[in-house]
Design a protein around this motif. Structure first.
Motif, PDB file in Angstrom:
ATOM      1  N   GLY A  17       0.824  -1.204   0.000  1.00  0.00           N
ATOM      2  CA  GLY A  17       0.000   0.000   0.000  1.00  0.00           C
ATOM      3  C   GLY A  17       0.860   1.255   0.000  1.00  0.00           C
ATOM      4  O   GLY A  17       1.859   1.334   0.728  1.00  0.00           O
ATOM      5  N   SER A  20      -0.071   3.016   3.609  1.00  0.00           N
ATOM      6  CA  SER A  20       0.050   2.107   4.765  1.00  0.00           C
ATOM      7  C   SER A  20       1.403   1.426   4.828  1.00  0.00           C
ATOM      8  O   SER A  20       1.912   1.120   5.912  1.00  0.00           O
ATOM      9  N   THR A  65     -10.890   8.329   0.118  1.00  0.00           N
ATOM     10  CA  THR A  65     -11.304   7.323   1.090  1.00  0.00           C
ATOM     11  C   THR A  65     -12.818   7.148   1.046  1.00  0.00           C
ATOM     12  O   THR A  65     -13.563   8.131   1.023  1.00  0.00           O
ATOM     13  N   PHE A  74      -9.069   3.214   1.399  1.00  0.00           N
ATOM     14  CA  PHE A  74      -8.508   4.467   0.919  1.00  0.00           C
ATOM     15  C   PHE A  74      -7.503   4.233  -0.205  1.00  0.00           C
ATOM     16  O   PHE A  74      -7.078   3.112  -0.465  1.00  0.00           O
ATOM     17  N   THR A  75      -7.152   5.330  -0.899  1.00  0.00           N
ATOM     18  CA  THR A  75      -6.290   5.313  -2.086  1.00  0.00           C
ATOM     19  C   THR A  75      -6.876   4.376  -3.149  1.00  0.00           C
ATOM     20  O   THR A  75      -6.183   3.532  -3.711  1.00  0.00           O
ATOM     21  N   GLU A  99      -6.275  -0.644   1.969  1.00  0.00           N
ATOM     22  CA  GLU A  99      -5.716   0.128   0.865  1.00  0.00           C
ATOM     23  C   GLU A  99      -5.248  -0.809  -0.236  1.00  0.00           C
ATOM     24  O   GLU A  99      -4.507  -1.748   0.032  1.00  0.00           O
TER      25      GLU A  99
END
Length: 275
Positions: A17, A20, A65, A74-75, A99
Motif C-alpha cells: 500500500g 500504509s 477514502t 482508501f487510495t 488500501e
C-alpha cells in the motif's frame, strides 16, 4: 444503449500500500449485474463490504477514502480509474487491507489485470450519467466543470508555483486505447521536502522511487515517462474519482483540482442522476 459488464475471470495481484506500507493481497472477481464496484475485506470477520460510490466518500486527504458501516478503504482512485477507462460496471475486490496495492504508482498494472481477466457483457442496461447542462463546483481559484459532450473527455490545467512544475495542460478523450497509451502509465507525484512530514502523519509509508516520481528544488529525482507526467496523473485521478458517480457522458474541465473537488463533483452528479 450500453449493457453492463463484469470480468470474465478472476485475477489476483500482490503488492504494498502506498500510504500504509503493508503487504496487500487483492483479487478482482466477476460480479452480477447491479453489484457495482465493491471492496470485500477478507481480513475482517464476516468479510464486510464497502461500495465504491460517491455517497460513501469520507476523506480526501492525499487520497480518496470511502467508508461504509465503519469500514474504510482508501487510495482507491487508481484502481477506480482503470475500471472507468476499461468500462467495467461490476466487480468484487477481495482484499486483505484497507488500501489497494500501489503497484508502480500509476493505473497501468490495474488496466493490465483487467485486460488479463477479460470483460463480459451482462443482460442488463447500463445507467449512464449523460450531462445535459453545466455542472460546476468551485474552491477559490480551483474548479471542475461538467459539460454536455458526445463521449467522455477530460481537460485539466495544473498550476504549480514551483518552477520545476509550472503550468501543465492535458486534454484527452477517455477510451481504452487513448487512456492506456497516454494516461494509465502516469505515476503519482511527491515533493521531496514534504515526504518526511507525510511519513510522520502515517502517510506515504509504502512510497519508493519505483512507485512515486519525486521532485526537489533542483528538478526531478527520477526519470519521467512523459514531460507532463504530473498533469496526466491528475487526469488519471479525476477519472478514478468521477467513477464513484458512475459512467459519465460529458466533457470534464478542471483547473487545479484535487481529490476534494473531484469527489465533490462526483457527489453532485450522483445526487442529480443516481438518487
Amino acid at each position: 444503449m450500453a449493457y453492463q459488464t463484469t470480468l470474465n475471470s478472476e485475477v489476483s495481484y500482490v503488492g504494498v500500500g502506498l500510504h500504509s506500507g503493508v503487504d496487500v493481497h487483492m483479487t478482482l472477481q466477476p460480479a452480477a449485474a447491479d453489484t457495482g464496484i465493491v471492496f470485500v475485506r477478507s481480513d475482517l470477520p464476516g468479510e464486510p463490504q464497502v461500495a465504491a460510490k460517491a455517497s460513501n466518500v469520507t476523506s480526501t486527504l492525499r487520497a480518496t477514502t470511502i467508508e461504509e458501516n465503519g469500514i474504510k478503504m482508501f487510495t482507491i482512485e487508481h484502481l477506480m480509474s482503470s475500471f472507468n477507462a476499461m468500462g467495467i460496471d461490476n466487480c468484487r475486490i477481495l482484499i486483505d487491507s484497507e488500501e489497494p496495492p500501489v503497484a508502480d504508482g500509476s493505473s497501468k498494472v490495474f488496466m493490465e489485470l483487467i485486460q488479463k481477466a477479460g470483460g463480459k457483457e451482462l443482460p442488463q442496461l447500463r445507467r449512464e450519467i449523460v450531462i445535459d447542462k453545466l455542472y460546476r463546483v468551485d474552491d477559490g481559484d480551483k474548479f471542475v466543470l461538467a459539460l454536455p459532450y458526445d463521449g467522455f473527455r477530460v481537460s485539466f490545467t495544473s498550476i504549480n508555483p514551483h518552477p520545476v512544475i509550472g503550468i501543465q495542460y492535458g486534454d484527452y478523450e477517455i477510451n481504452q486505447e487513448i487512456y492506456g497509451k497516454e494516461v494509465a502509465p502516469a505515476r503519482t507525484i511527491a515533493y521531496e521536502a514534504e515526504i518526511e512530514a507525510l511519513r510522520k502523519m502515517g502517510l506515504g509509508l509504502g512510497g519508493t522511487m519505483e512507485n512515486v516520481i519525486v521532485y526537489n528544488d533542483q528538478g526531478w529525482m527520477n526519470e519521467l515517462r512523459y514531460p507532463d507526467e504530473l498533469v496526466r496523473h491528475k487526469i488519471l485521478d479525476i477519472v478514478g474519482d468521477l467513477r464513484l458517480a458512475g459512467f459519465i457522458k460529458g466533457h470534464i474541465v478542471a483547473v487545479k483540482s484535487g481529490h476534494s473537488l473531484n469527489t465533490t463533483m462526483a457527489k453532485k452528479l450522483y445526487e442529480a442522476f443516481c438518487k
